[in-house]
Scaffold this active site. Structure first.
Site, PDB file in Angstrom:
ATOM      1  N   ASP A  97       1.699   6.576   2.001  1.00 58.83           N
ATOM      2  CA  ASP A  97       1.188   5.314   2.700  1.00 58.83           C
ATOM      3  C   ASP A  97      -0.445   5.643   2.099  1.00 58.83           C
ATOM      4  OD1 ASP A  97      -0.228   3.577   4.020  1.00 58.83           O
ATOM      5  OD2 ASP A  97       0.955   3.872   5.777  1.00 58.83           O
TER       6      ASP A  97
ATOM      7  N   LYS B 191       6.408   5.810  18.397  1.00 61.39           N
ATOM      8  CA  LYS B 191       6.196   7.120  18.213  1.00 61.39           C
ATOM      9  C   LYS B 191       6.393   8.065  19.090  1.00 61.39           C
ATOM     10  CE  LYS B 191       1.932   5.773  15.675  1.00 61.39           C
ATOM     11  NZ  LYS B 191       0.481   5.359  15.957  1.00 61.39           N
TER      12      LYS B 191
ATOM     13  N   ASP C 235       0.659  -1.154   0.170  1.00 58.39           N
ATOM     14  CA  ASP C 235      -0.103  -0.222  -0.018  1.00 58.39           C
ATOM     15  C   ASP C 235       0.779   1.122  -0.039  1.00 58.39           C
ATOM     16  OD1 ASP C 235       1.017  -0.342   2.545  1.00 58.39           O
ATOM     17  OD2 ASP C 235      -0.962  -0.161   3.601  1.00 58.39           O
TER      18      ASP C 235
HETATM   19  P1  GTP Z   1      -5.428  -1.230   8.190  1.00 58.09           P
HETATM   20  O1  GTP Z   1      -6.265  -2.438   8.495  1.00 58.09           O
HETATM   21  O2  GTP Z   1      -6.269  -0.137   7.616  1.00 58.09           O
HETATM   22  O3  GTP Z   1      -4.365  -0.680   9.055  1.00 58.09           O
HETATM   23  O4  GTP Z   1      -4.651  -2.116   6.918  1.00 58.09           O
HETATM   24  P2  GTP Z   1      -3.781  -3.039   6.657  1.00 58.09           P
HETATM   25  O5  GTP Z   1      -4.593  -4.348   7.228  1.00 58.09           O
HETATM   26  O6  GTP Z   1      -3.237  -3.022   5.154  1.00 58.09           O
HETATM   27  O7  GTP Z   1      -2.506  -2.950   7.626  1.00 58.09           O
HETATM   28  P3  GTP Z   1      -1.054  -2.113   7.338  1.00 58.09           P
HETATM   29  O8  GTP Z   1      -1.506  -0.861   6.423  1.00 58.09           O
HETATM   30  O9  GTP Z   1      -0.496  -1.947   8.605  1.00 58.09           O
HETATM   31  O10 GTP Z   1      -0.410  -3.277   6.477  1.00 58.09           O
HETATM   32  C1  GTP Z   1       0.792  -2.763   5.601  1.00 58.09           C
HETATM   33  C2  GTP Z   1       1.045  -3.790   4.540  1.00 58.09           C
HETATM   34  O11 GTP Z   1       1.298  -5.259   5.094  1.00 58.09           O
HETATM   35  C3  GTP Z   1      -0.065  -3.880   3.448  1.00 58.09           C
HETATM   36  O12 GTP Z   1       0.191  -4.078   2.480  1.00 58.09           O
HETATM   37  C4  GTP Z   1      -0.838  -5.296   4.179  1.00 58.09           C
HETATM   38  O13 GTP Z   1      -1.611  -5.900   3.298  1.00 58.09           O
HETATM   39  C5  GTP Z   1       0.205  -6.025   4.629  1.00 58.09           C
HETATM   40  N1  GTP Z   1       0.136  -6.862   5.928  1.00 58.09           N
HETATM   41  C6  GTP Z   1      -0.623  -6.472   6.924  1.00 58.09           C
HETATM   42  N2  GTP Z   1      -0.756  -7.471   7.803  1.00 58.09           N
HETATM   43  C7  GTP Z   1      -0.663  -8.576   7.121  1.00 58.09           C
HETATM   44  C8  GTP Z   1      -0.530 -10.061   7.354  1.00 58.09           C
HETATM   45  O14 GTP Z   1      -0.692 -10.378   8.291  1.00 58.09           O
HETATM   46  N3  GTP Z   1      -0.253 -10.865   6.334  1.00 58.09           N
HETATM   47  C9  GTP Z   1      -0.096 -10.369   5.125  1.00 58.09           C
HETATM   48  N4  GTP Z   1       0.280 -11.249   4.106  1.00 58.09           N
HETATM   49  N5  GTP Z   1       0.073  -9.159   4.789  1.00 58.09           N
HETATM   50  C10 GTP Z   1       0.015  -8.225   5.858  1.00 58.09           C
END
Ligand code: GTP
Length: 365
Positions: free
Chosen positions: A222, A161, A110
């Site tokens: 982001d 943070k 993302d």
């Molecule tokens: P929010 O729920 O809105 O915080 O978004 P998110 O679920 O995408 O979490 P975050 O933005 O912290 O994740 C950063 C990146 O890591 C994103 O591209 C997510 O798809 C990926 N990501 C987060 N947690 C996991 C996980 O448990 N497994 C995998 N495969 N990818 C993850």
């Protein structure tokens, strides 16, 4: 063979309801799903094999790439239960073929970034690093974990943070793009939830591992929140951010099957999807209008997303709003900033207003 992993298993809760049916990396920005922009960037950097680390709505990724014919091998590492960023990297690592010392690129699914991936890889090799992180500088570091480095770029620590100005020891933050030595990646536990930022990296630094930063001032955003998401898409259209999939800078990206009335204005890097109908005197600014959406006469849409097959009535005003798919917003509504409308919701004409007179009371007193 250069290999990469993209982390795409998150639920994307901050982008609901857009992510109710579509994982965040499959949402469209500037006319293509975000993951396709990332794949194109990886291919430009010489990547020949990419592993998608999926979990939430995993099957949709295979569907998206079923007809992909370009010169890139795609594998899928599906987590039954999300393993966090660290667990996901380890789990996806099972499908890599590189040797123990080979550099493996890892991208968050993302982050829209202008960083030169080949430069990050070069830096990793030059420093003989275990892990190299792309770091970006932010004007206000208070909302982020900080990553201070020494003069040679070696990471000193991973800080929570900052709560006070004294704790803002650097403006460098983790930009969500890494290069791992394959053997380091293989040592991350892959059978439980692990966060790279909170566990893997700090432990590696504490053990004296060679963890380096590659700090740049390239474009970086982001896309995890609605406003950042619309801004990222608009930046790609206007050329502030670049992708191999987006043409020359433009004021708007309008699908050839969309109908835009000659008196309507679509500006600020907005996108308009297939079969959308934009009525007379409508203004769409810095927004994403999905496929099959109808915007009636005089509607004003600013920094908002209207998901596919929704309809906005005449004279309605949306600012920083997110409208789920198949929703109906009647005429002359004025939605407060940051409102999210659920998929399929129906708001009658003049149902929500911030200014002017509300509709007359229909009951007889
Ligand atoms: P929010 O729920 O809105 O915080 O978004 P998110 O679920 O995408 O979490 P975050 O933005 O912290 O994740 C950063 C990146 O890591 C994103 O591209 C997510 O798809 C990926 N990501 C987060 N947690 C996991 C996980 O448990 N497994 C995998 N495969 N990818 C993850």
């Amino acid at each position: 063979m250069q290999e990469a992993i993209i982390l795409v298993g998150g639920k994307g809760t901050r982008l609901r309801p857009l992510t109710n049916h579509t994982p965040k990396p499959l949402l469209e920005v500037a006319g293509s799903s975000f993951i396709r922009h990332q794949v194109a960037k990886l291919m430009d950097a010489g990547v020949e094999h990419v592993v998608f680390a999926t979990s939430y709505l995993a099957a949709l990724f295979e569907e998206e790439f079923r007809d992909f014919t370009q010169d890139l091998e795609i594998s899928y590492a599906v987590e039954e239960v999300p393993l966090g960023t660290g667990g996901a990297i380890r789990n996806a690592g099972r499908l890599l073929r590189a040797g123990a010392d080979a550099p493996v690129l890892v991208l968050n699914g993302d982050i829209l970034s202008g960083v030169d991936l080949r430069a990050v890889l070069r830096r990793h090799e030059d420093r003989e690093a275990d892990v190299t992180l792309h770091l970006t500088r932010v004007p206000d570091p208070r909302a982020f974990g900080l990553v201070p480095t020494d003069e040679a770029g070696r990471v000193l620590s991973f800080l929570e943070k900052p709560k006070t100005p004294q704790e803002c020891v650097t403006d460098q933050i983790n930009a969500g793009c890494y290069v791992f030595r394959r053997s380091v990646l293989d040592a991350v536990p892959g059978d439980r939830e692990v966060s790279v930022e909170q566990e893997t990296f700090p432990r590696l630094v504490a053990r004296g591992g060679r963890v380096f930063g590659h700090t740049t001032d390239d474009y970086w955003r982001d896309l995890g929140t609605p406003l950042a998401f619309v801004h990222g898409s608009a930046d790609l259209v206007t050329g502030r951010a670049t992708s191999p999939l987006v043409g020359p800078p433009a004021e708007a990206l309008i699908h050839p099957t969309a109908e835009v009335h000659p008196t309507a204005r679509v500006t600020g890097g907005s996108t308009v999807g297939a079969r959308a109908v934009i009525g007379p005197r409508v203004v769409v600014d810095r927004s994403i209008i999905g496929a099959g959406v109808t915007l009636a006469e005089g509607a004003l849409i600013h920094e908002s997303v209207v998901d596919h097959d929704s309809a906005i009535g005449s004279g309605s005003v949306l600012r920083e709003a997110v409208v789920g798919c198949h929703a109906r917003v009647g005429a002359e509504n004025e939605l407060p900033a940051q409102l999210r409308l659920a998929c399929g919701i129906d708001i009658p004409a003049r149902g929500v207003r911030l200014s002017g007179t509300a509709a007359a009371c229909p009951t007889i007193h």
